[in-house]
Enzyme design. Structure first.
Site, PDB file in Angstrom:
ATOM      1  NE  ARG A 222      -4.251  -2.608   2.162  1.00 58.14           N
ATOM      2  CZ  ARG A 222      -4.691  -2.646   2.819  1.00 58.14           C
ATOM      3  NH1 ARG A 222      -4.652  -1.288   4.192  1.00 58.14           N
ATOM      4  NH2 ARG A 222      -5.482  -3.107   2.419  1.00 58.14           N
TER       5      ARG A 222
ATOM      6  CG  ASP B 205       8.546  14.265 -18.997  1.00 54.00           C
ATOM      7  OD1 ASP B 205       7.352  15.885 -18.519  1.00 54.00           O
ATOM      8  OD2 ASP B 205       8.184  13.726 -19.292  1.00 54.00           O
TER       9      ASP B 205
ATOM     10  CE  LYS C 119       1.953  12.372 -15.820  1.00 50.91           C
ATOM     11  NZ  LYS C 119       1.145  13.496 -16.723  1.00 50.91           N
TER      12      LYS C 119
ATOM     13  CG  PHE D 148      23.733  10.366 -13.984  1.00 50.50           C
ATOM     14  CD1 PHE D 148      24.343   9.006 -14.301  1.00 50.50           C
ATOM     15  CD2 PHE D 148      22.787  10.433 -13.085  1.00 50.50           C
ATOM     16  CE1 PHE D 148      25.091   8.568 -12.864  1.00 50.50           C
ATOM     17  CE2 PHE D 148      22.839   9.669 -11.872  1.00 50.50           C
ATOM     18  CZ  PHE D 148      23.664   8.480 -11.267  1.00 50.50           C
TER      19      PHE D 148
ATOM     20  CG  ASN E 279      14.475  10.326 -26.603  1.00 47.33           C
ATOM     21  OD1 ASN E 279      13.230  10.762 -27.245  1.00 47.33           O
ATOM     22  ND2 ASN E 279      14.256  10.025 -25.268  1.00 47.33           N
TER      23      ASN E 279
ATOM     24  CD  GLU F 284       9.093  16.075 -22.550  1.00 44.72           C
ATOM     25  OE1 GLU F 284       8.999  17.224 -21.682  1.00 44.72           O
ATOM     26  OE2 GLU F 284       7.740  15.503 -22.677  1.00 44.72           O
ATOM     27  CB  VAL F 285      15.777  21.168 -23.080  1.00 46.22           C
ATOM     28  CG1 VAL F 285      15.555  22.268 -22.813  1.00 46.22           C
ATOM     29  CG2 VAL F 285      15.782  20.353 -22.114  1.00 46.22           C
TER      30      VAL F 285
ATOM     31  CE  LYS G  15       6.498  17.235 -14.696  1.00 47.32           C
ATOM     32  NZ  LYS G  15       6.893  15.879 -15.020  1.00 47.32           N
TER      33      LYS G  15
ATOM     34  CD  GLU H 190      -2.147  14.620 -15.553  1.00 45.77           C
ATOM     35  OE1 GLU H 190      -1.856  15.461 -16.742  1.00 45.77           O
ATOM     36  OE2 GLU H 190      -2.571  13.686 -15.434  1.00 45.77           O
TER      37      GLU H 190
ATOM     38  NE  ARG I 125       1.642  16.645 -12.978  1.00 45.80           N
ATOM     39  CZ  ARG I 125       2.690  15.780 -12.441  1.00 45.80           C
ATOM     40  NH1 ARG I 125       1.813  16.584 -10.966  1.00 45.80           N
ATOM     41  NH2 ARG I 125       2.746  14.748 -12.611  1.00 45.80           N
TER      42      ARG I 125
ATOM     43  CG  LEU J  85      -1.203  24.688 -18.658  1.00 43.22           C
ATOM     44  CD1 LEU J  85      -1.127  26.190 -18.784  1.00 43.22           C
ATOM     45  CD2 LEU J  85      -2.013  24.604 -20.700  1.00 43.22           C
TER      46      LEU J  85
ATOM     47  CG  ASN K  44       0.832  16.666 -20.689  1.00 41.55           C
ATOM     48  OD1 ASN K  44       1.275  15.659 -20.331  1.00 41.55           O
ATOM     49  ND2 ASN K  44      -0.457  15.898 -20.082  1.00 41.55           N
TER      50      ASN K  44
ATOM     51  CG  HIS L 105       3.438  15.022 -24.059  1.00 41.50           C
ATOM     52  ND1 HIS L 105       4.427  16.033 -24.779  1.00 41.50           N
ATOM     53  CD2 HIS L 105       3.905  14.041 -23.601  1.00 41.50           C
ATOM     54  CE1 HIS L 105       5.299  15.416 -23.960  1.00 41.50           C
ATOM     55  NE2 HIS L 105       5.397  15.009 -23.506  1.00 41.50           N
TER      56      HIS L 105
ATOM     57  CG  HIS M 194       1.411  10.203 -25.305  1.00 38.46           C
ATOM     58  ND1 HIS M 194       1.170  10.590 -24.115  1.00 38.46           N
ATOM     59  CD2 HIS M 194       3.570  10.575 -24.498  1.00 38.46           C
ATOM     60  CE1 HIS M 194       1.990  10.696 -23.217  1.00 38.46           C
ATOM     61  NE2 HIS M 194       3.422  10.527 -23.750  1.00 38.46           N
TER      62      HIS M 194
ATOM     63  CG  HIS N 245       8.721  10.342 -24.491  1.00 36.72           C
ATOM     64  ND1 HIS N 245       7.010  10.476 -24.709  1.00 36.72           N
ATOM     65  CD2 HIS N 245       8.645  11.059 -23.878  1.00 36.72           C
ATOM     66  CE1 HIS N 245       6.835  10.991 -23.807  1.00 36.72           C
ATOM     67  NE2 HIS N 245       7.827  11.759 -23.376  1.00 36.72           N
TER      68      HIS N 245
ATOM     69  CE  LYS O 248      -2.552   9.776 -17.749  1.00 35.96           C
ATOM     70  NZ  LYS O 248      -1.089   9.438 -19.476  1.00 35.96           N
TER      71      LYS O 248
ATOM     72  N   GLY P 293      32.366  -4.979 -71.881  1.00 39.32           N
ATOM     73  CA  GLY P 293      33.787  -5.943 -70.574  1.00 39.32           C
ATOM     74  C   GLY P 293      34.881  -6.952 -72.098  1.00 39.32           C
TER      75      GLY P 293
ATOM     76  CE  LYS Q 146      32.181  -6.149 -75.205  1.00 41.19           C
ATOM     77  NZ  LYS Q 146      33.440  -7.069 -75.186  1.00 41.19           N
TER      78      LYS Q 146
END
Length: 1598
Positions: free
Chosen positions: A133, A149, A155, A182, A193, A197-198, A253, A263, A267, A269, A271, A274, A278, A290, A359, A883, A889
């Site tokens: 739970r 993102d 989410k 990283f 990729n 989103e940036v 974000k 959402e 929120r 916005l 998307n 997307h 999507h 993506h 959604k 040739g 030929k």
């Protein structure tokens, strides 16, 4: 930004921490102090674990010891990739966490540390939300996409079959640690990729950040594209920029999430891009990432915003340019998207269907985030948008409905002038200082101009917003250009290409000392020769570096290589200006930076489009340069040496050519339209359109200096113009033409004649031809000419709806013109290429909707694409053979002529015919140099005058001529076929010693060959080896050539045939020398559909222990080609993939691949571990060869169950027509996940998949594979792979599994007790591994067969006398051969089709007797040809099959029919069509009168009776006068019949009838099973031995 940056979210000040080098120590210490637990679970994927997992474990133990904290760390890994984000992976993870084996056990206090990209964060966030739970988790995003993102906002979700992220929960992470370090190891594509989103965040929230992204793209991309380094310095130069953009995105974000966590509206916005993105991702995942899908989605949603009137066109263009600067796709038509997705089709209906489950939707209403400007969205939440409007944006075509509105009264401001915008760009870039350009046209043309000026460092560009809209800010460098290291690809932008040709000469060397200007295919056909000639004459070094289909046009078009010379020489320049005024403007604008002042003389007559020359001069004045027109010389201009100084502001006048369309709408609909910023003072030639065209047509025109208003006459009353010269406004002729289509007036004539538009033949398309073609679809007649067009106007009510729509030729003006005509058409019109208007008016359709209230419907015209490469489509282009003399030929050319039904011309013979001299005489008279000149002239003439439908053989020495070599290279590079005919060089040398028809070589013959050898290869794209063969093998050689020609022209399609089979196989040859295996090869290939040549297993005797030479492999491949009709799979298996070819020998491997392509193999196995550049090279050169993209895992590292095969599948999908994946099984259970993987693969693509496992435990996968399973054979030395089975073994196993149902076959007729058919067919069934049975059913009554024919297990039947005719009414269909012959000997059942006449399956009757006759005759050396006659002896039923054989298979004409009963012979002849050319022989005189004696005879008379004396006399005459003939005796007994004795006496070759029994059974068996049996096995069952059976068919595809 020194030190960690903390970003607040949901009221918590330090929940998000951003910095470099915080993994692992900072994170561990912060966790132990602020997110305390006794148990931490580190989860990541198998790619990241080896890099980051062990160091984290070590640091964790060190730090808990230092801090004296009691805590334990557990770890868990999953497979990488989007496919892991599933219910199955989630359930496995939770089961693992709940397992009693966990020590310590995981409880509600456990903290999950999710290290990875969005998949890890989404998946384990959901695991944390649901485990007991809910437990705590922290996100440590490792990808840029996750950092900006998915890691923020709580989410969490997994994907479901219904769509992405549809099962999940909101569950906020306790901490988010963003370590920018990283990114040092992030692959370039993943980095890019994340940039989507940036860009998205800046586009919806912060225009300053967006401008920063625009300005920093080059620096950032330099770092992003750099390879990772051990010292992590890849991103050191952009460290601060990168941190700024990440923090900026994170802050947006976090701010939105804090205001709307669940959402509720705001929120949504986030998307932007997307909703559509999507949907695209749902279809193209996992091949398209993506961020790539969202980038395309952003552009489509921005275009939707513009279409609905919320966003201006410049904002869309800026967004597109920004995304493109980060190498993100902006269209589904992007070539990279299409290639990576294997051309997977995204239909509009499919996209809308996926969008329906978004959604954000309100029930069935789709909600999409719309933009108002850069940095601001429309409204505070997503907007409801209708499917109709979405469909317009997603569709490639648009149907324009007829105008039905009331009185139209509108004002319309067209975009800025393309002509002025392009000039302003170049002038401001060449000028010093900053210039703000207003009303700038952001179009495809101006974008490529800006990009090119940026690449050459000529200027810097930025955007500003003020109350008037977007303003382009240009900071010029004063003419300081540098040569571009990248090719300047100008697409279809003709203006840019001409202006930049001269501008590129101003550059100074940079990293290289030249620039390359190129463009699309059409641009590489558009002329630029006059401008280049003028620049060359002035000292510029400009080279043509392209390839043209017409060698004589090569030096007239892009691409160009332009030397960086720091400016033109200057002085006097002569320029032909009667084709394009842009040539003049190009030199005018660059002339101030010449090394001395310029005097420009325009020669060749009156310059075209003088107004545009005047426009250029006027604009140069605005930028500080005064051009003086000569007062004493016509068309001459003086340009001083000086520097441009940019004005602070410059306003672009609206485009006068574009303004013709809204004004024409008013004219054609009877409405009123005002263009408020183009009037009589405009310097644009097209500004005269209203006065010179619309007013004479009956419109009312009001025009002052700055505006134009047009009111059209009542609809249908436009008047034609008898003659109008549109030379000052040539681009507007298309608008005038569509108006003329409905201009009738009251005069008798309704023809409008337009002249002065010669240059329109060479625009984006041949516009004059385009108007003629497309207007005809409306029912309007036109007549184009060199300089103009005539249009016969009709009543607008009579306009037809264009069938299939209007093809726009990728020409913006064609599209916009016909959209005007569509408004008058009663049914409107479909415009096929909606997006091509982006060249000058990207928002044209938006304007029609918003200002003119025109109704439109999107029409999806896109279709799934099949081709993945530059495949040369079947064409009618002529074929050239080259040739050495003596290589064959002429013989090859004649055979190709027959195969393709084209004339053959030997160019040496043609030269002799044209000159009236033989070649030795030409050489004696003109010398070798003179002969070569004539040879070259003939080649040029041939290519020009006979470009299609011929086969030409060139002289052996044609390659000695450099210009001829280039012509041949250009020809095959543009898609033509140049075939090198090869023959063993020793045979050629021997032939040349004997041939006296040509003069002897001046040089040593072998030296000539060695000199030409490389040239022959360079000048050809295919090669065919002409094997020396005895006369009886010429048929085999001609068949080999037929197969080769059909392969390389795409007429033979084995993949299509193989895909239609339920089971298919290729046998892997493990033979070191094919020549030594020919005696058993026909037996080895039985039951296979292709044959694999394992090149790595060949052993070249000339270099033992080494890889085989190219020459040896070519010879082996030629031998195999000549020995089988089966498709060949060419394989070079490397050591790491389980073969013997050295892993590092890349050059050698790819030389072999290219050899295979040149020799036209059907399939090429291409290992995907090779570098991408190498793979692309092969795929782009493959022609009609099908690529099997393969990856083998002999070490068993990969697993089918954890998605580790997915990246290899995706890469194979990128390159292959077929995908082949081979793993290693360790247990029989491993086959189950393989089947699940294959089911997943089938859901992703229709590209066929071979997926099997090696080893004994993997044999089940081979049995279950189905498509092109690799097999072995007991006769081979060894198996090509562990666990390989034979085709017969697999079929036996499939029978045991119930996959192949046993079927019953019969021979019916009477008498049949002594028939050899059961022995033949049952032996063939057993050899193929089939469970079927063949039995006898003797009867003379066809009705007795009903219970057999209609039985569910009936497989097929042979039919003999007396049922061959009687059986026909009981069948559903009869083949054409059986109908003509009048006999059925084979019944085929089709279980997939029920019969319409009886309760069983569909039954077809065929005749294979004639095929058996043809087979044995061909085996005996009979060849097909149009210059031979045939003879049939007898007039019974078998004679009909004999006649059919001689006519259809052997092309005999005439065919003589000899028999005892003349009425019977006449009746037989009369029953055949006249084209069979049948002639009776009844008297000795008729026999003696034969001019072409038969050399092929088929006897059908009884052998148990003496030959009729008259027939015998005739036969003796024929046999003794026709030498080297072949007699086929159809009687089975005795072994030597009287007819055969008669033929033997005359030294004819004879064939016994039992051979035909085996031959017809051969074709029967294939018709029933799809398998070609072993022919020698059938002969053996008939008691036959020896003969030529071994040489014949393993036969695959005809």
């Amino acid at each position: 930004m020194e030190g960690p940056t903390k970003v607040p979210i949901l009221g918590k000040k330090d929940n998000i921490i951003v910095d470099n080098h915080i993994w692992p120590s900072f994170i561990i210490e912060d966790l132990l102090q602020n997110v305390t637990s006794s148990t931490y679970l580190l989860v990541t994927d198998t790619n990241l674990w080896p890099i980051y997992g062990p160091p984290f474990q070590t640091a964790f133990e060190t730090i808990i010891s230092k801090l004296k904290v009691e805590a334990k760390l557990l770890t868990y890994q999953i497979a990488p990739g989007e496919t892991a984000k599933s219910r199955a992976t989630k359930d496995e993870a939770i089961d693992w966490m709940l397992s009693a084996e966990r020590d310590p056990p995981l409880d509600t206090k456990t903290v999950i540390i999710a290290l990875g990209g969005g998949v890890i964060g989404d998946l384990f966030g959901y695991v944390a939300a649901t485990f007991k739970r809910g437990i705590r988790f922290v996100n440590v995003p490792s990808s840029l996409l996750a950092m900006v993102d998915s890691s923020i906002g709580g989410k969490t979700a997994i994907d479901t079959p219904a769509g992405k992220n549809l099962e999940g929960a909101f569950h906020q992470p306790s901490k988010i640690y963003i370590d920018l370090q990283f990114l040092n190891s992030l692959p370039t594509r993943e980095f890019i990729n994340g940039m989507a989103e940036v860009v998205k965040t800046a586009a919806i929230w912060n225009k300053d950040e967006f401008e920063a992204l625009e300005g920093n793209s080059k620096q950032l991309m330099g770092a992003i594209k750099a390879p990772p380094t051990a010292d992590n310095r890849r991103l050191s130069d952009v460290k601060e920029i990168l941190k700024r953009i990440v923090v900026g995105s994170v802050q947006v974000k976090a701010e939105v999430v804090s205001a709307d966590e669940k959402e509720g509206g705001l929120r949504n916005l986030l998307n932007f891009g997307h909703s559509i993105g999507h949907a695209i991702e749902g279809i193209l995942t996992p091949q398209i990432l993506h961020g790539e899908c969202v980038a395309i989605g952003m552009i489509l949603e921005a275009e939707l915003s513009r279409y609905l009137g919320y966003l201006d066109g410049i904002a869309v263009a800026r967004l597109k340019a920004c995304l493109a600067s980060y190498q993100l796709p902006t269209s589904l038509q992007d070539s990279t998207v299409q290639e990576r997705s294997a051309y997977k089709h995204c239909s509009v209906n499919d996209l809308l269907s996926v969008m329906a489950v978004d959604k954000k939707n309100q029930g069935r209403k789709k909600r999409i985030v719309l933009l108002e400007s850069i940095g601001r969205v429309h409204g505070r939440e997503a907007t409801v948008v209708s499917d109709k409007d979405i469909r317009v944006i997603l569709s490639s075509g648009i149907h324009v409905e007829p105008f039905v509105g009331k009185s139209l009264k509108v004002s319309c401001i067209p975009p800025g002038s393309k002509s002025i915008s392009n000039r302003a760009l170049l002038l401001a870039a060449l000028g010093k200082g900053t210039c703000r350009i207003r009303n700038f046209l952001q179009s495809d043309d101006t974008k490529v101009m800006m990009k090119a000026l940026t690449e050459t460092q000529a200027a810097e560009f930025a955007w500003e917003e003020d109350k008037t809209g977007s303003v382009l800010v240009v900071t010029g460098k004063g003419g300081d250009l540098k040569a571009s290291e990248n090719d300047l690809d100008l697409g279809n932008a003709g203006t840019a290409s001409r202006f930049l040709t001269t501008a590129a000469t101003l550059a100074v060397p940079g990293s290289q000392d030249f620039s390359i200007l190129t463009g699309n295919k059409r641009m590489q056909q558009r002329p630029i020769g006059d401008l280049v000639d003028a620049l060359r004459a002035n000292g510029a070094t400009v080279q043509y570096v392209g390839k043209s289909e017409n060698p004589n046009e090569k030096e007239k078009s892009l691409p160009l290589k332009i030397q960086a010379a720091g400016g033109m020489k200057g002085g006097d320049i002569n320029l032909a200006a009667n084709f394009s005024s842009q040539y003049v403007s190009s030199i005018l604008m660059c002339a101030p930076y010449a090394k001395e002042s310029v005097t420009l003389r325009l020669v060749g007559g009156k310059p075209i489009s003088q107004l545009y020359i005047d426009l250029t001069i006027s604009m140069m004045r605005s930028f500080g340069i005064e051009v003086t027109k000569s007062s004493i010389e016509e068309h001459t201009y003086h340009i001083p040496q000086s520097t441009y100084h940019n004005p602070p502001e410059y306003e672009i006048e609206s485009d006068a050519s574009s303004a013709t369309y809204p004004l024409a709408i008013a004219a054609i609909t009877g409405g009123t339209c005002t263009v408020p910023n183009i009037g009589s003072a405009s310097l644009q030639g097209d500004s005269r359109f209203a006065r010179d065209v619309l007013e004479p047509m009956g419109a009312t025109v009001q025009q002052d200096e700055s505006s134009t208003t047009v009111t059209g006459p009542p609809k249908g009353t436009l008047k034609p113009i008898p003659l109008i010269d549109m030379e000052p406004m040539t681009d507007a002729f298309l608008t005038a033409s569509v108006l003329a289509a409905v201009a009738r007036g009251r005069e008798k004539t309704s023809t409008t004649r337009i002249v002065g538009i010669k240059n329109q033949h060479k625009k984006e398309c041949d516009r004059i031809q385009a108007m003629e073609t497309e207007l005809a679809k409306f029912g309007v007649k036109c007549r184009g000419s060199e300089d103009g067009i005539e249009i016969d106007g009709i009543d607008y009510k009579d306009l037809r709806e264009p069938k299939g729509g209007i093809h726009c030729y990728d020409d913006h003006r064609v599209a916009m013109s016909f959209s005007v005509l569509a408004l008058a058409s009663p049914c409107g019109a479909l415009i096929q290429e909606r997006e091509c208007t982006g060249k000058t008016w990207p928002g044209w359709w938006d304007t029609l909707r918003q200002i003119f209230d025109i109704q439109m419907e999107g029409v999806d015209l896109s279709t799934p694409l099949q081709a993945k490469s530059k495949v040369f489509e079947e064409s009618k282009r002529s074929i050239f053979l080259i040739g050495m003399r003596g290589a064959g030929k002429t013989t090859t050319g004649k055979w190709i002529s027959e195969i393709l039904d084209r004339p053959f011309v030997d160019l040496d013979s043609e030269l002799e015919s044209v000159s009236g001299q033989c070649i030795p005489e030409i050489i004696k008279k003109s010398g070798w140099e003179g002969f070569r000149e004539q040879e070259l002239a003939l080649l040029k003439k041939t290519m020009q005058q006979k470009p299609t439908d011929y086969v030409f053989a060139c002289g052996g020495g044609i390659v000695e001529i450099p210009e001829a070599r280039q012509m041949l290279v250009d020809y095959h590079s543009s898609g033509g076929l140049v075939i090198l005919v090869q023959r063993d060089i020793e045979d050629v040398m021997a032939y040349l010693q004997l041939d006296k028809s040509r003069p002897a070589y001046v040089d040593d013959m072998r030296g000539v060959w060695l000199r030409r050898k490389h040239w022959y290869k360079e000048c050809s794209n295919y090669e065919h080896f002409s094997q020396q063969a005895p006369a009886e093998s010429l048929l085999r050689a001609s068949r080999d050539l037929q197969r080769f020609i059909r392969n390389i022209t795409g007429k033979r399609r084995p993949l299509q045939d193989i895909k239609a089979k339920n089971q298919s196989f290729f046998v892997s040859l493990t033979i070191p020398d094919i020549a030594k295996a020919l005696h058993f090869l026909p037996h080895v290939v039985v039951g296979s559909d292709a044959i694999e040549l394992r090149v790595d297993l060949l052993e070249d005797p000339a270099q033992p222990g080494k890889t085989s030479s190219i020459e040896y492999v070519a010879n082996q491949l030629a031998i195999l080609h000549g020995s089988t009709d089966l498709p060949i799979v060419f394989t070079v298996r490397t050591e790491s993939q389980g073969g013997k070819f050295p892993d590092g020998a890349h050059d050698e491997a790819f030389n072999l691949y290219k050899l295979a392509l040149r020799m036209g193999v059907e399939f090429l196995d291409l290992e995907i571990h090779f570098p991408d550049s190498r793979l692309c090279d092969i795929v782009q050169s493959k022609g009609h060869t099908k690529i099997i993209a393969s990856h083998h895992d002999p070490q068993g590292i990969l697993s089918w169950s954890n998605n580790s095969w997915v990246p290899h599948f995706n890469k194979a999908l990128l390159y292959g027509d077929i995908i082949k994946l081979v793993g290693g099984a360790t247990a029989s259970d491993d086959n189950k996940p393989l089947q699940q993987f294959k089911a997943w693969a089938r859901s992703q693509t229709e590209v066929p998949l071979i997926a099997i496992q090696m080893g004994r435990t993997g044999q089940l996968s081979r049995i279950q594979n189905g498509f092109l399973t690799p097999v072995s054979h007991p006769a081979l030395p060894f198996k090509a792979a562990p666990g390989q089975l034979s085709a017969a073994e697999i079929r036996t196993a499939l029978t045991l599994h119930g996959a192949i149902e046993p079927r019953k076959f019969f021979l019916s007729g009477s008498p049949i007790a002594q028939s050899k058919s059961p022995a033949m067919h049952n032996a063939a069934f057993q050899a193929a591994g089939l469970p079927h049975e063949y039995n006898l059913f003797e009867t003379s009554n066809a009705r007795d067969l009903g219970h057999i024919l209609y039985s569910p297990d009936f497989g097929g039947a042979s039919v003999t006398i007396p049922l061959k005719l009687d059986i026909m009414p009981h069948l559903d269909s009869i083949s054409s051969d059986a109908r003509t012959i009048g006999a059925v000997n084979t019944i085929i059942t089709d279980p997939s089709r029920p019969s319409s006449n009886h309760p069983g399956n569909h039954l077809t009757g065929r005749n294979t007797d004639w095929q058996g006759m043809s087979l044995v005759l061909e085996n005996a050396g009979a060849a097909s040809g149009n210059d031979q006659s045939g003879l049939v002896i007898g007039g019974g039923g078998t004679a009909r099959a004999a006649i059919y054989t001689l006519h259809h298979a052997l092309k005999c004409s005439p065919i003589y029919v000899l028999g005892r009963s003349q009425p019977k012979i006449k009746e037989l002849i009369d029953s055949f069509p006249k084209e069979y050319n049948l002639r009776p022989l009844s008297t000795r005189e008729e026999g003696e009168a034969i001019t072409t004696l038969p050399t092929i005879a088929i006897g059908t008379i009884p052998a148990d009776k003496p030959i009729d004396p008259g027939v015998e006399t005739m036969l003796k005459h024929i046999f003794h006068h026709a030498k080297a003939g072949i007699l086929l005796e159809m009687a089975y007994k005795p072994a030597v019949t009287p007819l055969m004795e008669l033929a033997h006496t005359a030294e004819w070759k004879t064939i016994p009838g039992l051979e035909v029994l085996a031959g017809q059974a051969y074709y029967q068996f294939e018709a029933w099973t799809g398998i070609w049996p072993f022919f020698e096995g059938l002969r053996a069952e008939c008691g036959l031995s020896g003969g030529k059976g071994e040489e014949h068919k393993m036969n695959g595809y005809k």
